[in-house]
Each structure stands twice: as structure tokens, then as C-alpha cells.
Write a protein that holds these residues in place. Structure first.
Motif, short mmCIF file in Angstrom:
data_model
loop_
_atom_site.label_atom_id
_atom_site.label_comp_id
_atom_site.label_asym_id
_atom_site.label_seq_id
_atom_site.Cartn_x
_atom_site.Cartn_y
_atom_site.Cartn_z
N SER A 227 -33.29 22.08 29.42
CA SER A 227 -33.84 21.18 30.43
C SER A 227 -34.29 22.02 31.62
O SER A 227 -33.61 22.97 31.99
CB SER A 227 -32.80 20.15 30.85
N CYS A 228 -35.45 21.65 32.18
CA CYS A 228 -36.06 22.50 33.21
C CYS A 228 -35.44 22.28 34.58
O CYS A 228 -35.53 23.14 35.45
CB CYS A 228 -37.56 22.24 33.26
N GLY A 229 -34.83 21.11 34.79
CA GLY A 229 -34.22 20.82 36.09
C GLY A 229 -35.22 20.34 37.13
O GLY A 229 -34.83 19.94 38.23
N LYS A 230 -36.51 20.36 36.80
CA LYS A 230 -37.53 20.05 37.83
C LYS A 230 -38.36 18.81 37.51
O LYS A 230 -38.89 18.17 38.42
CB LYS A 230 -38.48 21.24 37.98
N CYS A 231 -38.53 18.49 36.24
CA CYS A 231 -39.42 17.37 35.88
C CYS A 231 -38.78 16.05 36.32
O CYS A 231 -37.62 16.01 36.72
CB CYS A 231 -39.70 17.37 34.38
N CYS B 163 -35.52 15.19 34.41
CA CYS B 163 -34.38 16.02 34.83
C CYS B 163 -33.87 15.60 36.20
O CYS B 163 -32.66 15.55 36.44
CB CYS B 163 -34.77 17.50 34.86
N CYS C 148 -36.07 15.86 28.97
CA CYS C 148 -36.85 16.82 29.77
C CYS C 148 -38.26 16.96 29.19
O CYS C 148 -38.45 17.12 27.99
CB CYS C 148 -36.17 18.18 29.77
N GLN C 149 -39.22 16.92 30.09
CA GLN C 149 -40.63 17.03 29.68
C GLN C 149 -40.90 18.36 28.98
O GLN C 149 -41.78 18.47 28.14
CB GLN C 149 -41.50 16.90 30.94
#
Ligand SMILES: [Zn+2]
Ligand SMILES: [Zn+2]
Length: 332
Positions: free
Chosen positions: A88-92, A95, A103-104
Motif C-alpha cells: 500500500s502506497c500510503g498516499k492514494c 490508503c 490501494c490504487q
């Protein structure tokens, strides 16, 4: 060695190197790795998310072999574990809402990046899930069962509910176990009488062949097939004021009589992958010994048998819940 799908229809064993373990990483010796329907789709060239060549495999039973620097001390060599195979990127936007499972930019092991059909793999320590009390084969089934469990969470299923489950593949069985573990009632629908009989053994209250569904009044419908027909069935069979959750991944366009969305005022949700809390719930009910997992293990094979086994799987996909590949940390 590792198993690689170099292009659709081509699977082979390739030499693999002993992976070094970096800071923050744990080196795992693979024990069993399950073949998922998504791995079969990759082989058939029907998985739009995949990049070739790819080492498949994200349903993992392993033992910690070595730990890098900066890894917490509870992760000790020799400990059995499974793995959270998503990123997971944590930013989309997903998230940021805590929906890291959606997550995108998710990269699932064995799909958007190389997976676990190999002797050893290094993963960030945060992805390691310890599950004391589970045996090596059970560990390999935690991930697919968690994907089913997540749909049960999405449907906000409680002990007051009756849930109609469409499709009894591995993910549908994960839904069934999740529903029963929450004390709710399960009605199951499939095209295969053997799967219906097995679901009744596990604790489903009612079972119907797809063509025979009538007079059902569930609170929640969970679709775990992904065909246009079952996507529409879910809406047709949903009660007024009901909830519908889709996990099945339908590739073709699906036409709906959308007036039912409105007239029934349906809550319609998608369900993707699983969150850490879903893994935890599955580990807990498995540890309690709530369900016999033996019927889910259709076959245990050696890596050399994978190509042949996939051909048999293609011929009769309905006969297979899970094929486990036994690696035992083999490098050659
Ligand atoms: Zn899977
Ligand atoms: Zn994200």
C-alpha cells in the motif's frame, strides 16, 4: 529454483539464487505455496494486472530463515509464518481512508511483482504474520480465506443475519467460514452439488443449485464468482433494503436493471483483497479448530509437477479448491 510464467501458456522452472536479506527484511524459507485462481488466469493470459515474466504465488506457508538488521526481536529464525502479500502506497485516497487493501497502486506478490513459488523469498518484516497453533498447510490457506472474510466485514455481517453466498470456490468458502464464525446463518448457491454437500458439512443451513434458488430471504448477498449471470443474480435475489457485496472479478461488461438498485434501496459494495484485521480473524477461527480444512487441499505437488498439474486444472477447474506446491526451501 523458482517457477516462472514467462508468457501466457508457458510455465517452467528456472534456477534461483539464495536471496540475501536486507535491513528491515526477513528471509523466508517457503514450505507450501498455494496456486490461486489468479495464478491460473496469469497462465491463461487472462489477468490484466500481470506483468510477464512473473514468478506466481501469494498464498504462503513459510518458516523464518534469517532476519536482517532492524527487525523486531519476536521474529526469530525457525518460526512458522504466513505473509500479507499486498503493498500500500500510503498516499492514494484509499490508503488515506485506511482502506490499504484497495490501494490504487497495490502490488500483489506474484501478480504485479514476483511472488513466492520458489525456495526462498525476502519480505519486509511488517508483512510477516505469525500464527502459532496453525499447521504448515493451514498457513498456506490463511490469505484466500482472508479475502473471503473481508467481504463478510464489508457486508457488516452480524449474528442476526442470514447471508446468501453465490459461488463455493476457495473465496466463497472463505465467505462461508467468515459468516459462520460470526454466528450468522449461511445459504449457499453453486452449480456443483458436491460443493453444496461439502458446505452443508461445514455448517451451511441451506444449499441450492443455481437454477433452483427460490423463496430465499437473506439479509446480505455475497457474490464470489465474477460472471455476468451471478452479478445479476445478486441483485435479483437481494431483498428490499438488503446489502450486496461483490468479490468476483467480472471481466465482461454486465447489464443491470438498475431500477432495482433504487426500488430495493440496496447497499452495494465491492470487496478487494483483505486487511490485517481480516487475516487476524481467520487465524483466530482456524486456531479454534472451527473448520476442517482437509477438503480444501485438492492436491499437494512438487515444483516439477506444476506444468502438468496446471493442464489438468484447466480441464476440470471445478474439481480443484487448492493445489499446494511443496517447496521446503529447495534451491535446486
Ligand atoms: Zn489468491
Ligand atoms: Zn495507496
Amino acid at each position: 529454483m523458482a517457477l516462472t510464467i514467462s508468457s501466457p501458456g508457458t510455465i517452467s522452472l528456472i534456477p534461483d539464487e539464495y536471496v540475501s536479506v536486507g535491513a528491515g527484511e526477513v528471509l523466508l524459507q517457503l514450505n507450501y505455496v498455494g496456486f490461486c485462481g489468479s495464478d491460473l488466469s496469469t497462465f491463461l493470459g487472462k489477468n490484466p494486472l500481470v506483468k510477464y515474466p512473473v514468478i506466481p504465488g501469494h498464498e504462503i506457508s513459510a518458516v523464518i530463515h534469517a532476519v536482517g538488521a532492524d527487525v523486531p526481536s519476536h521474529l526469530l529464525p525457525g518460526t512458522p509464518c504466513t505473509v500479507h502479500p499486498y503493498t500500500s502506497c500510503g498516499k492514494c485516497t484509499a490508503c488515506q481512508k485506511g482502506k490499504t487493501n484497495a490501494c490504487q497502486f497495490n502490488q500483489t506478490l506474484g501478480v504485479q511483482r514476483d511472488g513466492a513459488m520458489r525456495g526462498f523469498i525476502a519480505v519486509p518484516w511488517q508483512k510477516v504474520i505469525l500464527a502459532p497453533g496453525l499447521n504448515a498447510q493451514e498457513l498456506a490457506m490463511v490469505e484466500p480465506l482472508s479475502v473471503g472474510y473481508h467481504a463478510v466485514s464489508r457486508g457488516q455481517v452480524s449474528e442476526k443475519d442470514t447471508v446468501l453466498i453465490i459461488g463455493l470456490g476457495m473465496i466463497g468458502v472463505g465467505v462461508l467460514f467468515g459468516v459462520l464464525s460470526r454466528g450468522a446463518k449461511a445459504i449457499v448457491v453453486d452449480q456443483d452439488q458436491r460443493k453444496l454437500d461439502q458446505a452443508l458439512q461445514w455448517g451451511a443451513s441451506e444449499a441450492y443449485l443455481s437454477a433452483n434458488v427460490k423463496d430465499v430471504s437473506p439479509d446480505v448477498i455475497i457474490e464470489a464468482v465474477g460472471s455476468p449471470v451471478t452479478y445479476r443474480n445478486a441483485i435479483d435475489w437481494a431483498p428490499f433494503g438488503g446489502r450486496v457485496v461483490y468479490i468476483g472479478y467480472a471481466l465482461p461488461e454486465v447489464a443491470f436493471e438498475t431500477r432495482w438498485f433504487v426500488q430495493k434501496e440496496l447497499d452495494i459494495k465491492g470487496s478487494r483483497n483483505a486487511l490485517a484485521e481480516d487475516f487476524e480473524a481467520v487465524v483466530n477461527y482456524l486456531r479454534a479448530g472451527s473448520f476442517d480444512l482437509q477438503p480444501l487441499i485438492s492436491k499437494i505437488i512438487q515444483p516439477e509437477d506444476a506444468a502438468q498439474t496446471i493442464q489438468e486444472w484447466i480441464k476440470s477447474p471445478g474439481d480443484i479448491y487448492r493445489i499446494l506446491v511443496q517447496w521446503n526451501g529447495r534451491l535446486s
